[in-house]
Motif scaffolding. Structure first.
Motif, PDB file in Angstrom:
ATOM      1  N   PHE A  55      -2.838  -9.530  -1.378  1.00 26.37           N
ATOM      2  CA  PHE A  55      -2.866  -8.107  -1.750  1.00 26.37           C
ATOM      3  C   PHE A  55      -2.690  -7.949  -3.274  1.00 26.37           C
ATOM      4  O   PHE A  55      -3.330  -7.111  -3.898  1.00 26.37           O
ATOM      5  CB  PHE A  55      -1.777  -7.325  -1.011  1.00 26.37           C
ATOM      6  CG  PHE A  55      -1.982  -7.251   0.479  1.00 26.37           C
ATOM      7  CD1 PHE A  55      -3.259  -7.207   1.029  1.00 26.37           C
ATOM      8  CD2 PHE A  55      -0.894  -7.207   1.360  1.00 26.37           C
ATOM      9  CE1 PHE A  55      -3.443  -7.131   2.413  1.00 26.37           C
ATOM     10  CE2 PHE A  55      -1.077  -7.126   2.734  1.00 26.37           C
ATOM     11  CZ  PHE A  55      -2.351  -7.097   3.261  1.00 26.37           C
ATOM     12  N   ALA A  56      -1.805  -8.775  -3.850  1.00 31.23           N
ATOM     13  CA  ALA A  56      -1.568  -8.676  -5.302  1.00 31.23           C
ATOM     14  C   ALA A  56      -2.835  -9.058  -6.062  1.00 31.23           C
ATOM     15  O   ALA A  56      -3.229  -8.388  -7.025  1.00 31.23           O
ATOM     16  CB  ALA A  56      -0.401  -9.577  -5.699  1.00 31.23           C
ATOM     17  N   THR A  58     -10.956  -6.938  -5.960  1.00 31.47           N
ATOM     18  CA  THR A  58     -11.723  -7.622  -4.907  1.00 31.47           C
ATOM     19  C   THR A  58     -11.076  -7.331  -3.548  1.00 31.47           C
ATOM     20  O   THR A  58      -9.852  -7.419  -3.430  1.00 31.47           O
ATOM     21  CB  THR A  58     -11.687  -9.160  -5.154  1.00 31.47           C
ATOM     22  OG1 THR A  58     -12.073  -9.395  -6.496  1.00 31.47           O
ATOM     23  CG2 THR A  58     -12.613  -9.903  -4.213  1.00 31.47           C
ATOM     24  N   PRO A  59     -11.877  -7.007  -2.523  1.00 32.91           N
ATOM     25  CA  PRO A  59     -11.275  -6.729  -1.209  1.00 32.91           C
ATOM     26  C   PRO A  59     -10.520  -7.945  -0.658  1.00 32.91           C
ATOM     27  O   PRO A  59     -10.951  -9.088  -0.865  1.00 32.91           O
ATOM     28  CB  PRO A  59     -12.478  -6.400  -0.323  1.00 32.91           C
ATOM     29  CG  PRO A  59     -13.573  -6.034  -1.254  1.00 32.91           C
ATOM     30  CD  PRO A  59     -13.340  -6.813  -2.513  1.00 32.91           C
ATOM     31  N   ARG A  69       0.808  -1.224   0.000  1.00 33.41           N
ATOM     32  CA  ARG A  69       0.000   0.000   0.000  1.00 33.41           C
ATOM     33  C   ARG A  69       0.839   1.271   0.000  1.00 33.41           C
ATOM     34  O   ARG A  69       0.449   2.286  -0.569  1.00 33.41           O
ATOM     35  CB  ARG A  69      -0.911  -0.013   1.249  1.00 33.41           C
ATOM     36  CG  ARG A  69      -1.808   1.179   1.422  1.00 33.41           C
ATOM     37  CD  ARG A  69      -2.884   1.230   0.330  1.00 33.41           C
ATOM     38  NE  ARG A  69      -3.797   2.334   0.533  1.00 33.41           N
ATOM     39  CZ  ARG A  69      -3.539   3.607   0.252  1.00 33.41           C
ATOM     40  NH1 ARG A  69      -2.364   3.926  -0.269  1.00 33.41           N
ATOM     41  NH2 ARG A  69      -4.437   4.539   0.473  1.00 33.41           N
ATOM     42  N   LEU A  70       2.038   1.199   0.644  1.00 35.05           N
ATOM     43  CA  LEU A  70       2.835   2.421   0.803  1.00 35.05           C
ATOM     44  C   LEU A  70       4.127   2.377  -0.004  1.00 35.05           C
ATOM     45  O   LEU A  70       4.909   3.337   0.021  1.00 35.05           O
ATOM     46  CB  LEU A  70       3.176   2.639   2.291  1.00 35.05           C
ATOM     47  CG  LEU A  70       1.981   2.605   3.274  1.00 35.05           C
ATOM     48  CD1 LEU A  70       2.457   2.477   4.704  1.00 35.05           C
ATOM     49  CD2 LEU A  70       1.122   3.850   3.104  1.00 35.05           C
ATOM     50  N   TYR A  88      -6.809  -3.558   4.164  1.00 36.13           N
ATOM     51  CA  TYR A  88      -7.087  -4.347   5.377  1.00 36.13           C
ATOM     52  C   TYR A  88      -6.475  -5.740   5.231  1.00 36.13           C
ATOM     53  O   TYR A  88      -6.802  -6.479   4.303  1.00 36.13           O
ATOM     54  CB  TYR A  88      -8.615  -4.448   5.578  1.00 36.13           C
ATOM     55  CG  TYR A  88      -9.019  -5.453   6.625  1.00 36.13           C
ATOM     56  CD1 TYR A  88      -8.713  -5.242   7.971  1.00 36.13           C
ATOM     57  CD2 TYR A  88      -9.694  -6.628   6.271  1.00 36.13           C
ATOM     58  CE1 TYR A  88      -9.067  -6.187   8.938  1.00 36.13           C
ATOM     59  CE2 TYR A  88     -10.056  -7.560   7.226  1.00 36.13           C
ATOM     60  CZ  TYR A  88      -9.735  -7.329   8.561  1.00 36.13           C
ATOM     61  OH  TYR A  88     -10.074  -8.254   9.510  1.00 36.13           O
ATOM     62  N   ALA A  89      -5.573  -6.074   6.167  1.00 36.56           N
ATOM     63  CA  ALA A  89      -5.001  -7.420   6.191  1.00 36.56           C
ATOM     64  C   ALA A  89      -5.984  -8.317   6.935  1.00 36.56           C
ATOM     65  O   ALA A  89      -6.206  -8.106   8.135  1.00 36.56           O
ATOM     66  CB  ALA A  89      -3.653  -7.407   6.908  1.00 36.56           C
ATOM     67  N   PRO A  90      -6.597  -9.305   6.263  1.00 32.54           N
ATOM     68  CA  PRO A  90      -7.605 -10.137   6.934  1.00 32.54           C
ATOM     69  C   PRO A  90      -7.053 -10.684   8.249  1.00 32.54           C
ATOM     70  O   PRO A  90      -5.963 -11.273   8.282  1.00 32.54           O
ATOM     71  CB  PRO A  90      -7.872 -11.243   5.909  1.00 32.54           C
ATOM     72  CG  PRO A  90      -7.514 -10.646   4.589  1.00 32.54           C
ATOM     73  CD  PRO A  90      -6.366  -9.718   4.873  1.00 32.54           C
ATOM     74  N   ASP A  91      -7.816 -10.462   9.326  1.00 30.31           N
ATOM     75  CA  ASP A  91      -7.307 -10.769  10.678  1.00 30.31           C
ATOM     76  C   ASP A  91      -6.833 -12.207  10.842  1.00 30.31           C
ATOM     77  O   ASP A  91      -5.763 -12.466  11.386  1.00 30.31           O
ATOM     78  CB  ASP A  91      -8.355 -10.399  11.753  1.00 30.31           C
ATOM     79  CG  ASP A  91      -9.755 -10.889  11.454  1.00 30.31           C
ATOM     80  OD1 ASP A  91      -9.916 -11.730  10.535  1.00 30.31           O
ATOM     81  OD2 ASP A  91     -10.689 -10.426  12.130  1.00 30.31           O
TER      82      ASP A  91
END
Ligand code: NAD
Length: 350
Positions: A321-322, A329-330, A164-165, A279-282
Protein backbone atom coordinates in the motif's frame (compact mmCIF):
# COMPACT_ATOMS: atom_id res chain seq x y z
CA UNK A 1 -5.93 -23.51 -25.21
CA UNK A 2 -2.28 -22.48 -25.43
CA UNK A 3 -3.02 -18.92 -26.49
CA UNK A 4 -5.83 -18.35 -23.97
CA UNK A 5 -5.13 -15.72 -21.30
CA UNK A 6 -5.98 -18.14 -18.50
CA UNK A 7 -3.53 -20.78 -19.78
CA UNK A 8 -0.61 -18.41 -19.28
CA UNK A 9 2.22 -20.94 -19.77
CA UNK A 10 0.93 -23.64 -17.42
CA UNK A 11 3.48 -26.44 -17.06
CA UNK A 12 0.75 -29.06 -17.27
CA UNK A 13 -2.97 -29.76 -17.09
CA UNK A 14 -4.39 -33.18 -16.20
CA UNK A 15 -7.98 -34.08 -17.08
CA UNK A 16 -9.10 -37.09 -15.07
CA UNK A 17 -12.07 -39.38 -14.66
CA UNK A 18 -12.80 -42.53 -12.69
CA UNK A 19 -15.61 -44.59 -14.16
CA UNK A 20 -16.19 -46.68 -11.03
CA UNK A 21 -16.87 -43.72 -8.71
CA UNK A 22 -18.08 -41.24 -11.33
CA UNK A 23 -15.31 -38.76 -10.50
CA UNK A 24 -14.44 -36.08 -13.06
CA UNK A 25 -12.07 -33.17 -12.70
CA UNK A 26 -8.95 -31.25 -13.68
CA UNK A 27 -5.58 -30.60 -12.02
CA UNK A 28 -3.62 -27.61 -13.27
CA UNK A 29 0.05 -27.06 -12.50
CA UNK A 30 1.03 -23.51 -13.31
CA UNK A 31 4.57 -23.41 -12.01
CA UNK A 32 7.00 -25.55 -10.06
CA UNK A 33 9.73 -22.91 -10.27
CA UNK A 34 9.81 -22.40 -6.51
CA UNK A 35 8.86 -25.94 -5.45
CA UNK A 36 6.04 -28.51 -5.73
CA UNK A 37 2.84 -26.92 -7.03
CA UNK A 38 0.65 -26.41 -3.95
CA UNK A 39 -2.99 -25.39 -3.97
CA UNK A 40 -6.36 -26.63 -2.81
CA UNK A 41 -9.01 -28.78 -4.43
CA UNK A 42 -12.37 -27.16 -5.15
CA UNK A 43 -15.56 -29.23 -5.53
CA UNK A 44 -18.17 -27.29 -7.47
CA UNK A 45 -21.16 -27.92 -9.75
CA UNK A 46 -19.86 -25.95 -12.74
CA UNK A 47 -22.28 -24.82 -15.41
CA UNK A 48 -19.95 -26.18 -18.11
CA UNK A 49 -16.64 -28.02 -18.50
CA UNK A 50 -15.18 -24.84 -20.00
CA UNK A 51 -16.12 -22.96 -16.82
CA UNK A 52 -14.32 -25.60 -14.73
CA UNK A 53 -11.21 -25.36 -16.90
CA UNK A 54 -11.20 -21.57 -16.78
CA UNK A 55 -11.58 -21.66 -12.98
CA UNK A 56 -8.81 -24.17 -12.35
CA UNK A 57 -6.36 -22.37 -14.65
CA UNK A 58 -6.95 -19.00 -13.00
CA UNK A 59 -6.82 -20.50 -9.51
CA UNK A 60 -3.62 -22.40 -10.21
CA UNK A 61 -1.86 -19.36 -11.65
CA UNK A 62 -3.02 -17.40 -8.58
CA UNK A 63 -1.41 -20.03 -6.35
CA UNK A 64 1.98 -19.49 -8.04
CA UNK A 65 1.72 -15.79 -7.30
CA UNK A 66 0.41 -16.38 -3.77
CA UNK A 67 3.14 -18.80 -2.78
CA UNK A 68 5.84 -16.59 -4.30
CA UNK A 69 4.72 -13.43 -2.46
CA UNK A 70 4.30 -15.39 0.79
CA UNK A 71 7.93 -16.49 0.43
CA UNK A 72 7.06 -20.21 0.43
CA UNK A 73 9.24 -22.83 -1.28
CA UNK A 74 6.19 -24.00 -3.25
CA UNK A 75 4.96 -23.51 -6.80
CA UNK A 76 1.36 -23.04 -7.88
CA UNK A 77 -1.33 -25.58 -8.76
CA UNK A 78 -4.98 -26.28 -8.15
CA UNK A 79 -7.57 -29.00 -8.65
CA UNK A 80 -11.28 -28.93 -9.36
CA UNK A 81 -13.71 -31.78 -8.94
CA UNK A 82 -16.70 -31.32 -11.22
CA UNK A 83 -19.58 -32.12 -8.90
CA UNK A 84 -23.02 -33.12 -10.11
CA UNK A 85 -25.63 -30.51 -9.07
CA UNK A 86 -27.33 -31.45 -5.82
CA UNK A 87 -24.99 -34.36 -5.13
CA UNK A 88 -22.09 -34.42 -2.65
CA UNK A 89 -18.67 -35.75 -3.63
CA UNK A 90 -18.42 -39.29 -2.26
CA UNK A 91 -15.64 -40.91 -0.25
CA UNK A 92 -14.88 -43.18 -3.20
CA UNK A 93 -14.49 -40.12 -5.42
CA UNK A 94 -12.10 -38.44 -2.99
CA UNK A 95 -10.06 -41.67 -2.81
CA UNK A 96 -9.99 -41.82 -6.62
CA UNK A 97 -8.91 -38.17 -6.68
CA UNK A 98 -6.05 -39.13 -4.33
CA UNK A 99 -4.92 -41.76 -6.83
CA UNK A 100 -4.76 -39.12 -9.58
CA UNK A 101 -2.73 -36.81 -7.32
CA UNK A 102 -0.42 -39.74 -6.53
CA UNK A 103 0.27 -40.38 -10.22
CA UNK A 104 1.80 -36.90 -10.41
CA UNK A 105 4.52 -38.05 -7.97
CA UNK A 106 4.55 -34.90 -5.85
CA UNK A 107 4.50 -32.32 -8.65
CA UNK A 108 1.15 -31.26 -7.16
CA UNK A 109 0.25 -31.14 -3.45
CA UNK A 110 -3.45 -30.83 -2.66
CA UNK A 111 -5.49 -29.44 0.26
CA UNK A 112 -8.97 -28.02 0.97
CA UNK A 113 -10.78 -25.34 -0.99
CA UNK A 114 -14.44 -24.47 -1.51
CA UNK A 115 -16.71 -27.47 -0.97
CA UNK A 116 -13.97 -29.69 0.50
CA UNK A 117 -13.51 -30.41 4.22
CA UNK A 118 -10.71 -31.75 6.42
CA UNK A 119 -12.56 -35.11 6.53
CA UNK A 120 -12.61 -35.17 2.70
CA UNK A 121 -8.85 -34.57 2.62
CA UNK A 122 -8.42 -37.44 5.06
CA UNK A 123 -10.10 -39.67 2.40
CA UNK A 124 -7.68 -38.33 -0.23
CA UNK A 125 -4.78 -39.15 2.10
CA UNK A 126 -5.68 -42.87 1.93
CA UNK A 127 -4.42 -42.82 -1.67
CA UNK A 128 -1.52 -40.39 -1.64
CA UNK A 129 1.01 -38.69 0.65
CA UNK A 130 0.90 -35.53 -1.51
CA UNK A 131 -1.83 -33.96 0.56
CA UNK A 132 -1.95 -31.45 3.40
CA UNK A 133 -4.48 -29.61 5.57
CA UNK A 134 -5.33 -32.67 7.65
CA UNK A 135 -3.58 -32.52 11.00
CA UNK A 136 -0.54 -31.22 12.74
CA UNK A 137 2.44 -33.52 13.33
CA UNK A 138 3.83 -33.32 16.83
CA UNK A 139 4.83 -29.73 17.41
CA UNK A 140 4.45 -28.51 13.80
CA UNK A 141 1.36 -26.61 12.64
CA UNK A 142 -1.33 -28.13 10.42
CA UNK A 143 -4.97 -29.10 10.06
CA UNK A 144 -7.84 -26.99 8.75
CA UNK A 145 -6.23 -23.96 7.04
CA UNK A 146 -9.32 -21.74 7.08
CA UNK A 147 -8.84 -20.18 10.58
CA UNK A 148 -5.38 -19.07 9.44
CA UNK A 149 -6.71 -17.77 6.13
CA UNK A 150 -9.33 -15.78 8.03
CA UNK A 151 -6.78 -14.41 10.49
CA UNK A 152 -4.54 -13.31 7.62
CA UNK A 153 -7.51 -11.53 6.04
CA UNK A 154 -8.24 -9.87 9.36
CA UNK A 155 -4.60 -8.68 9.59
CA UNK A 156 -4.88 -7.43 6.00
CA UNK A 157 -8.01 -5.47 6.89
CA UNK A 158 -6.03 -3.82 9.70
CA UNK A 159 -3.35 -2.78 7.18
CA UNK A 160 -5.91 -1.50 4.67
CA UNK A 161 -7.94 0.39 7.29
CA UNK A 162 -4.77 2.11 8.42
CA UNK A 163 -3.60 2.96 4.89
CA UNK A 164 -6.93 4.13 3.47
CA UNK A 165 -8.94 5.26 6.50
CA UNK A 166 -6.18 6.27 8.91
CA UNK A 167 -7.60 3.86 11.48
CA UNK A 168 -5.50 2.10 14.10
CA UNK A 169 -8.35 -0.18 15.22
CA UNK A 170 -11.58 -1.57 13.82
CA UNK A 171 -13.94 -0.42 16.59
CA UNK A 172 -17.29 0.56 15.04
CA UNK A 173 -16.00 0.01 11.48
CA UNK A 174 -18.70 -1.27 9.14
CA UNK A 175 -17.60 -4.38 7.24
CA UNK A 176 -19.66 -6.26 4.65
CA UNK A 177 -18.75 -9.94 4.36
CA UNK A 178 -19.87 -11.98 1.34
CA UNK A 179 -19.80 -15.73 2.01
CA UNK A 180 -19.98 -17.22 5.49
CA UNK A 181 -18.27 -20.56 4.94
CA UNK A 182 -15.01 -21.74 6.48
CA UNK A 183 -13.14 -18.47 5.89
CA UNK A 184 -16.02 -15.97 6.12
CA UNK A 185 -17.30 -17.24 9.44
CA UNK A 186 -13.88 -17.26 11.12
CA UNK A 187 -13.23 -13.79 9.74
CA UNK A 188 -16.52 -12.50 11.16
CA UNK A 189 -15.53 -13.84 14.55
CA UNK A 190 -12.20 -11.94 14.42
CA UNK A 191 -13.95 -8.76 13.26
CA UNK A 192 -16.65 -9.04 15.89
CA UNK A 193 -14.07 -9.39 18.66
CA UNK A 194 -12.33 -6.26 17.31
CA UNK A 195 -15.58 -4.29 17.61
CA UNK A 196 -16.48 -4.09 13.90
CA UNK A 197 -20.13 -3.92 12.81
CA UNK A 198 -21.00 -6.73 10.43
CA UNK A 199 -23.25 -6.80 7.38
CA UNK A 200 -23.34 -10.29 5.88
CA UNK A 201 -24.80 -12.44 3.12
CA UNK A 202 -24.67 -16.06 2.03
CA UNK A 203 -26.75 -18.14 -0.37
CA UNK A 204 -27.20 -20.46 2.61
CA UNK A 205 -29.79 -18.84 4.94
CA UNK A 206 -28.73 -20.98 7.93
CA UNK A 207 -25.20 -19.52 7.78
CA UNK A 208 -26.68 -15.99 7.89
CA UNK A 209 -28.94 -16.83 10.80
CA UNK A 210 -25.97 -18.17 12.74
CA UNK A 211 -24.08 -14.89 12.22
CA UNK A 212 -27.08 -12.81 13.24
CA UNK A 213 -27.47 -14.83 16.41
CA UNK A 214 -23.83 -15.01 17.48
CA UNK A 215 -22.31 -11.77 16.23
CA UNK A 216 -25.31 -9.45 15.90
CA UNK A 217 -24.73 -9.24 12.15
CA UNK A 218 -27.17 -7.48 9.84
CA UNK A 219 -28.20 -9.89 7.09
CA UNK A 220 -28.75 -8.64 3.54
CA UNK A 221 -29.43 -10.51 0.29
CA UNK A 222 -26.57 -12.04 -1.74
CA UNK A 223 -27.53 -9.68 -4.62
CA UNK A 224 -27.00 -6.58 -2.44
CA UNK A 225 -23.98 -7.44 -0.30
CA UNK A 226 -21.35 -5.88 -2.59
CA UNK A 227 -23.13 -2.53 -2.64
CA UNK A 228 -23.58 -1.79 1.05
CA UNK A 229 -22.83 1.55 2.69
CA UNK A 230 -19.77 0.25 4.57
CA UNK A 231 -16.11 1.18 4.91
CA UNK A 232 -14.76 -2.29 4.12
CA UNK A 233 -16.05 -4.91 1.70
CA UNK A 234 -14.73 -8.43 2.26
CA UNK A 235 -15.56 -10.99 -0.45
CA UNK A 236 -15.17 -14.51 0.95
CA UNK A 237 -17.17 -16.59 -1.54
CA UNK A 238 -16.42 -17.12 -5.22
CA UNK A 239 -14.24 -15.26 -7.76
CA UNK A 240 -14.97 -12.68 -10.46
CA UNK A 241 -17.03 -10.44 -8.19
CA UNK A 242 -15.34 -7.23 -9.35
CA UNK A 243 -16.22 -6.52 -12.96
CA UNK A 244 -17.50 -3.63 -15.10
CA UNK A 245 -21.06 -4.24 -13.83
CA UNK A 246 -20.30 -4.31 -10.09
CA UNK A 247 -17.44 -1.78 -9.76
CA UNK A 248 -19.42 1.43 -10.42
CA UNK A 249 -21.92 0.46 -7.69
CA UNK A 250 -19.44 -0.27 -4.89
CA UNK A 251 -19.63 2.15 -1.94
CA UNK A 252 -16.85 0.76 0.27
CA UNK A 253 -13.48 2.49 0.18
CA UNK A 254 -11.53 -0.68 1.05
CA UNK A 255 -11.81 -4.15 -0.50
CA UNK A 256 -10.06 -6.80 1.55
CA UNK A 257 -11.37 -10.36 1.48
CA UNK A 258 -10.43 -14.02 1.39
CA UNK A 259 -11.92 -15.14 -1.95
CA UNK A 260 -9.57 -16.16 -4.73
CA UNK A 261 -9.64 -14.39 -8.11
CA UNK A 262 -11.81 -11.50 -6.97
CA UNK A 263 -10.98 -9.45 -10.08
CA UNK A 264 -12.72 -10.72 -13.22
CA UNK A 265 -9.69 -9.32 -15.12
CA UNK A 266 -6.61 -7.23 -14.23
CA UNK A 267 -8.35 -4.23 -15.85
CA UNK A 268 -10.91 -4.38 -13.06
CA UNK A 269 -8.10 -3.72 -10.58
CA UNK A 270 -7.27 -0.58 -12.55
CA UNK A 271 -10.94 0.47 -12.44
CA UNK A 272 -11.04 0.06 -8.63
CA UNK A 273 -7.86 2.12 -8.32
CA UNK A 274 -9.31 4.84 -10.56
CA UNK A 275 -12.34 4.99 -8.26
CA UNK A 276 -10.07 5.50 -5.23
CA UNK A 277 -10.99 2.11 -3.75
CA UNK A 278 -8.05 0.44 -1.99
CA UNK A 279 -7.92 -3.18 -3.14
CA UNK A 280 -5.88 -5.68 -1.13
CA UNK A 281 -4.60 -8.17 -3.76
CA UNK A 282 -6.50 -11.39 -3.05
CA UNK A 283 -3.59 -13.78 -3.20
CA UNK A 284 -1.57 -11.63 -0.79
CA UNK A 285 -4.27 -11.21 1.85
CA UNK A 286 -5.55 -14.80 1.73
CA UNK A 287 -2.18 -16.56 2.00
CA UNK A 288 -2.68 -17.60 5.65
CA UNK A 289 -4.11 -20.99 4.74
CA UNK A 290 -1.34 -21.97 2.36
CA UNK A 291 1.28 -20.82 4.87
CA UNK A 292 -0.24 -23.37 7.26
CA UNK A 293 -0.66 -26.07 4.59
CA UNK A 294 2.97 -25.64 3.47
CA UNK A 295 4.18 -25.80 7.05
CA UNK A 296 2.29 -29.07 7.58
CA UNK A 297 3.54 -30.58 4.32
CA UNK A 298 7.15 -29.53 4.84
CA UNK A 299 6.96 -30.19 8.60
CA UNK A 300 8.48 -26.82 9.32
CA UNK A 301 7.27 -24.37 11.93
CA UNK A 302 5.37 -24.69 15.17
CA UNK A 303 1.76 -23.58 15.54
CA UNK A 304 2.97 -20.37 17.19
CA UNK A 305 5.50 -19.66 14.42
CA UNK A 306 2.85 -20.18 11.75
CA UNK A 307 0.40 -17.76 13.41
CA UNK A 308 3.26 -15.25 13.50
CA UNK A 309 4.03 -15.76 9.81
CA UNK A 310 0.34 -15.30 8.99
CA UNK A 311 0.28 -12.06 11.00
CA UNK A 312 3.14 -10.90 8.74
CA UNK A 313 0.52 -10.44 5.98
CA UNK A 314 -0.28 -7.10 7.64
CA UNK A 315 3.31 -5.93 7.09
CA UNK A 316 3.48 -7.27 3.53
CA UNK A 317 0.30 -5.43 2.59
CA UNK A 318 1.36 -2.25 4.40
CA UNK A 319 4.49 -2.28 2.20
CA UNK A 320 2.45 -2.77 -0.98
CA UNK A 321 0.00 0.00 0.00
CA UNK A 322 2.87 2.39 0.83
CA UNK A 323 4.52 1.71 -2.52
CA UNK A 324 1.18 2.19 -4.26
CA UNK A 325 0.66 5.53 -2.56
CA UNK A 326 4.16 6.72 -3.39
CA UNK A 327 4.14 5.61 -7.04
CA UNK A 328 0.44 5.82 -7.95
CA UNK A 329 0.63 2.19 -9.14
CA UNK A 330 -2.37 0.00 -8.20
CA UNK A 331 -1.62 -2.55 -5.44
CA UNK A 332 -2.40 -5.59 -7.62
CA UNK A 333 0.17 -4.45 -10.19
CA UNK A 334 2.82 -4.09 -7.47
CA UNK A 335 2.00 -7.56 -6.08
CA UNK A 336 2.13 -9.17 -9.54
CA UNK A 337 5.55 -7.64 -10.20
CA UNK A 338 6.87 -8.94 -6.87
CA UNK A 339 5.53 -12.46 -7.57
CA UNK A 340 6.98 -12.56 -11.10
CA UNK A 341 10.36 -11.38 -9.85
CA UNK A 342 10.48 -14.14 -7.23
CA UNK A 343 9.35 -16.81 -9.71
CA UNK A 344 11.94 -15.69 -12.23
CA UNK A 345 14.57 -16.53 -9.62
CA UNK A 346 13.48 -20.20 -9.58
CA UNK A 347 13.47 -23.03 -12.10
CA UNK A 348 10.80 -25.59 -13.06
CA UNK A 349 11.45 -28.82 -11.13
CA UNK A 350 8.95 -31.30 -12.58
P1 NAD B 1 -16.66 -22.58 1.80
O1 NAD B 1 -17.19 -23.49 0.77
O2 NAD B 1 -16.46 -23.08 3.18
O3 NAD B 1 -17.55 -21.25 1.89
C1 NAD B 1 -17.99 -20.53 0.79
C2 NAD B 1 -19.29 -19.86 1.22
O4 NAD B 1 -19.67 -18.93 0.20
C3 NAD B 1 -20.45 -20.85 1.39
O5 NAD B 1 -21.07 -20.64 2.64
C4 NAD B 1 -21.37 -20.52 0.22
O6 NAD B 1 -22.74 -20.78 0.51
C5 NAD B 1 -21.08 -19.05 0.03
N1 NAD B 1 -21.42 -18.51 -1.29
C6 NAD B 1 -21.22 -19.06 -2.51
N2 NAD B 1 -21.68 -18.23 -3.48
C7 NAD B 1 -22.15 -17.13 -2.84
C8 NAD B 1 -22.75 -15.92 -3.28
N3 NAD B 1 -22.95 -15.65 -4.56
N4 NAD B 1 -23.12 -15.00 -2.34
C9 NAD B 1 -22.93 -15.23 -1.03
N5 NAD B 1 -22.39 -16.38 -0.55
C10 NAD B 1 -22.00 -17.31 -1.44
O7 NAD B 1 -15.28 -22.01 1.18
P2 NAD B 1 -14.09 -21.29 1.96
O8 NAD B 1 -13.04 -22.29 2.23
O9 NAD B 1 -14.64 -20.43 3.04
O10 NAD B 1 -13.51 -20.36 0.79
C11 NAD B 1 -14.09 -19.10 0.48
C12 NAD B 1 -13.19 -18.37 -0.52
O11 NAD B 1 -11.89 -18.20 0.05
C13 NAD B 1 -12.96 -19.12 -1.84
O12 NAD B 1 -12.83 -18.20 -2.90
C14 NAD B 1 -11.64 -19.84 -1.61
O13 NAD B 1 -10.99 -20.15 -2.81
C15 NAD B 1 -10.91 -18.79 -0.81
N6 NAD B 1 -9.83 -19.29 0.03
C16 NAD B 1 -10.06 -20.23 0.97
C17 NAD B 1 -9.00 -20.67 1.77
C18 NAD B 1 -9.21 -21.65 2.92
O14 NAD B 1 -8.33 -21.77 3.77
N7 NAD B 1 -10.34 -22.33 2.98
C19 NAD B 1 -7.72 -20.19 1.55
C20 NAD B 1 -7.51 -19.21 0.58
C21 NAD B 1 -8.57 -18.78 -0.19
Amino acid sequence: MFSSKAFDSHEGVTFFSDAASGLKGIIAIHSTALGPAAGGCRAWAYESEEAALHDVLRLSRGMSYKNAVAGLPMGGGKAVIIREPGKPVTEAQFEAFGRVVDRLHGAYVTAEDVGVSVADMACVARSTPYVSGISSHGDTAGGDPSPKTAYGVYCGILAAAKARLGRSDLEGLRVAVQGLGSVGRHLCENLYKAGARLVVADINPAACENLREHFGAEVVSPEDILFQDVEVLSPCAMGGVFNPQSIPRIRASVIAGGANNQLASPEDGLALHARGILYAPDYVINAGGIICVASEYLRSGSEQEVWKRVAGIEQTLAGIFAESKASGTPPHVIADALALKRMAGGQARH
